[in-house]
Design an enzyme around this catalytic site. Structure first.
Site, mmCIF file in Angstrom:
data_model
loop_
_atom_site.group_PDB
_atom_site.id
_atom_site.type_symbol
_atom_site.label_atom_id
_atom_site.label_comp_id
_atom_site.label_asym_id
_atom_site.label_seq_id
_atom_site.Cartn_x
_atom_site.Cartn_y
_atom_site.Cartn_z
ATOM 1 N N CYS A 2 0.851 -1.194 0.000
ATOM 2 C CA CYS A 2 0.000 0.000 0.000
ATOM 3 C C CYS A 2 0.887 1.245 0.000
ATOM 4 O O CYS A 2 2.012 1.232 0.457
ATOM 5 C CB CYS A 2 -0.881 0.030 1.248
ATOM 6 S SG CYS A 2 -1.982 -1.364 1.349
ATOM 7 N N TRP A 74 -2.969 -2.390 -1.763
ATOM 8 C CA TRP A 74 -2.534 -3.713 -2.245
ATOM 9 C C TRP A 74 -3.219 -4.693 -1.327
ATOM 10 O O TRP A 74 -2.887 -4.803 -0.145
ATOM 11 C CB TRP A 74 -1.012 -3.805 -2.140
ATOM 12 C CG TRP A 74 -0.375 -4.956 -2.821
ATOM 13 C CD1 TRP A 74 -0.230 -5.164 -4.155
ATOM 14 C CD2 TRP A 74 0.248 -6.082 -2.197
ATOM 15 N NE1 TRP A 74 0.436 -6.330 -4.402
ATOM 16 C CE2 TRP A 74 0.742 -6.924 -3.232
ATOM 17 C CE3 TRP A 74 0.437 -6.466 -0.880
ATOM 18 C CZ2 TRP A 74 1.409 -8.111 -2.979
ATOM 19 C CZ3 TRP A 74 1.110 -7.647 -0.623
ATOM 20 C CH2 TRP A 74 1.579 -8.466 -1.670
ATOM 21 N N GLY A 101 -0.374 -1.921 6.373
ATOM 22 C CA GLY A 101 0.001 -2.861 7.427
ATOM 23 C C GLY A 101 -1.145 -3.841 7.669
ATOM 24 O O GLY A 101 -2.075 -3.929 6.878
ATOM 25 N N GLU A 481 19.753 -15.420 -9.781
ATOM 26 C CA GLU A 481 19.191 -14.073 -9.998
ATOM 27 C C GLU A 481 18.637 -13.950 -11.409
ATOM 28 O O GLU A 481 17.572 -13.369 -11.625
ATOM 29 C CB GLU A 481 20.263 -13.026 -9.717
ATOM 30 C CG GLU A 481 19.953 -11.625 -10.166
ATOM 31 C CD GLU A 481 18.693 -11.029 -9.543
ATOM 32 O OE1 GLU A 481 18.137 -11.621 -8.604
ATOM 33 O OE2 GLU A 481 18.248 -9.983 -10.045
#
Ligand code: AGP
Length: 608
Positions: A2, A74, A101, A481
């Site tokens: 968020c 989100w 959160g 990676e």
């Protein structure tokens, strides 16, 4: 994650909030909203989808107010929908709150509030905050937030306005970053600097369990126990143009091309070429202990973890120190017994990754010393470690980490070289290493000059559904990676593997439809890698080799070659990763992926 952006000042809030939200788009989101205090109440608008949908809703709507909060969501609790988008308000529509959160006891609180006759309109945990602040409000918004903080468990970065608290925004932080911006014509708050860097580079970081009241004239910080806190502003180095594309089609490509500069920034002012010794001022507070340290544990997540995995080989090459590298999300649950004077090195671009933060807190509890290597100045990890080294790489907007990875490899090499020169490395070795580090930006430009050739290779293979990446020693993490890059932005399945493991299973996978990227510079692993490639070719698997310039033997047996200039073996990964970055970028581009904001991903994973 968020995104939060707030403004209170002499200007109209609406354009500032919308522009700030756009700077936060890279964090990943599914809906957006804002609330602005006006003479006759609070105007609140929300929309599912991109910010442009919110702007469509606001078209033709007249909103006049200089105090506002805005949010990109989100989804964690409740599907992406307008009803679940932030801001959320209380029963009387006095309180408007946005939150980043997770409120862990929200079910219990929700049941209690429903018993009090409160009707919930959303599935979110955040709505609980709106109702609690509304019930706790008794003239002081700051007091109401403070009381609410004592009632909730979990994490929050929140901002709230109230109809009866004109000209005020209250923000609070527990486990989710919040930064205050001090502007010439007002004050800002945001979940990260990029949302306000066009207006100010003067920031103040809220610490854990602190709250602040912002007005046009100023701000006041206090603890959850109402103790006033005085904190001076810091100046961030980022500039507004850092958050611009500057003609590139995507931030990821821009950041790949920034790497010669960001590698230079990583060693700028940190080398003593004549002495063959780096100088890292940021670790001086712990230098007396660090130089005697014989055990280092590198902890990180994702791409940062792979940087740490290269770092372990570099430390073993340059020092006598015993080095482990651990995934932070696993490390934090281990039974940790550290030898005396163990140093933990936390690698993190954002400095806010929940698992990495939790890992260093656990390590500290068990007596380890803490170093941070982060990009975001003043971030949680930088403030919870004793000392450290900043990347100085500017904001990394693309969700897929590229320039930070090579920057992390550079500063890890500087730290290993510094320690090595205090243990076993000679002046000659130190001078040679520094000279090779200084040459990297130009060598990197040479690799970047092959972008069209790499794009043509991506054209050949971008429709293949499975890829394999192979490497050994320093370049095994580069294989990991490279596979991660391809996965996260093109959504093609890829596996990174230590090449020595091929005969233990993966060779069964080889087929003409599965390309293998083999990282095979001319180092002490070359012959073994060459044999691996022959095994693959004999089973008709296509091979794309990342090889040292001029390797004609290899050219005879592989399908495609991407050349990297010759350098010292422990510096090869910094160059070898660039072809992997570009291959994944061009495959994703050919597949029309949302390259800077890949599905389901966030730039900073601040929740577990
Ligand atoms: C890298 O491309 C990813 N975006 C992700 O793996 C990232 O490296 C990881 O989440 C760690 O983030 P940090 O460096 O901010 O801690």
């Amino acid at each position: 994650m968020c995104g939060i952006v707030c403004y209170v000042g002499q200007k109209q809030a609406r354009p500032i909030l919308l522009e700030g939200l756009k700077q936060l788009e890279y964090r990943g989101y599914d809906s957006a909203g804002l609330a602005i205090q006006q003479e006759d109440g609070i105007a609140c608008y929300r929309a599912v989808g991109k910010i442009v949908e919110l702007e469509r809703k606001l078209n033709g709507v007249d909103i006049n107010g200089n105090v506002g909060i805005a949010h990109t969501r989100w989804a964690t609790h409740g599907e992406p929908s307008e009803a679940n988008a932030h801001p959320h308000w209380d029963q009387d529509e006095n309180v408007f709150v946005i939150h980043n959160g997770i409120i862990e006891n929200f079910i219990v609180l929700k049941k209690k509030l429903e018993k009090h006759g409160i009707t919930f309109r959303s599935e979110t945990d955040t709505e609980v905050l709106a109702h609690l602040i509304g019930l706790n409000f008794n003239g002081s918004l700051n007091e109401a937030v403070r009381k609410t903080m004592s009632q909730v468990e979990g994490t929050f970065g929140l901002a709230v306005i109230h109809r009866n608290a004109p000209g005020e925004i209250v923000v609070a932080r527990r486990g989710s970053p919040l930064i205050i911006g001090v502007g010439e014509d007002g004050h800002f708050a945001a979940s990260d600097v990029s949302a306000m860097v066009r207006h100010t580079n003067k920031v103040v970081h809220l610490e854990e369990n602190e709250l602040a009241t912002l007005t046009t004239e100023g701000f006041s910080i206090s603890t959850a126990q109402a103790k006033p806190i005085e904190r001076s502003t810091e100046t961030v180095e980022w500039r507004a143009e850092d958050a611009e594309l500057n003609g590139f089609p995507h931030f990821m490509l821009k950041e790949i091309y920034e790497q010669p500069e960001t590698i230079k920034n990583a060693f700028r002012g940190r080398l003593e070429p004549g002495e063959g010794v780096p100088k890292l001022g940021g670790i001086m507070p712990v230098w007396d202990s660090l130089k005697e340290c014989r055990h280092v544990v590198i902890v990180a997540c994702g791409t940062s973890y792979y940087a740490g995995a290269v770092g372990r080989y570099v430390f073993e090459r340059l020092t006598e120190i015993d080095v482990e590298v651990e995934l932070a999300s696993e490390f934090r649950y281990r039974k940790l017994n550290f030898p005396e004077n163990t140093f933990i090195v936390a690698l993190s671009q954002s400095g806010e990754t929940a698992d990495t933060l939790a890992a260093i807190r656990e390590a500290k509890r068990k007596g380890a010393r803490l170093l941070g290597m982060v990009n975001v100045v003043g971030s949680s990890i930088s403030r919870e470690t004793e000392a450290g080294v900043y990347n100085h790489a500017g904001p990394e907007i693309g969700v897929a980490s590229t320039k930070i990875f090579t920057s992390q490899l550079t500063i890890l090499t500087l730290l290993a070289l510094l320690l090595g020169r205090h243990h076993n490395l000679s002046l000659t070795e130190g001078v040679e290493a520094i000279r090779a580090i200084q040459a990297l930006p130009e060598l990197m430009k040479d690799v970047l000059s092959q972008a069209h050739h790499i794009e043509a290779i991506a054209e050949k293979y971008h429709k293949c559904n499975n890829w394999l990446f192979l490497g050994r020693k320093y370049n095994y993490p580069i294989a990991m990676e490279g596979a991660l890059k391809l996965k996260e932005i093109s959504y093609i399945h890829a596996e990174g593997y230590p090449a020595g493991e091929m005969k233990h299973g993966p060779i069964a996978l080889i087929n003409p439809e599965m390309p293998t990227v083999a990282i095979i510079p001319k180092d002490d692993m070359y012959e073994k890698m060459f044999s691996n490639i022959q095994e693959i070719k004999s089973r008709k698997g296509p091979v794309i080799a990342v090889a040292t310039k001029g390797d004609d033997d290899l050219r005879e047996i592989v399908d495609d070659v991407i050349e990297i200039p010759k350098t010292l073996d422990f510096l090869n990964p910094i160059l070898a990763v660039v072809p992997c970055q570009l291959l994944s970028y061009y495959c994703a581009s050919l597949l029309n992926r949302d390259i800077d904001k890949p599905r389901n991903l966030a730039k900073s994973v601040t929740v577990e």
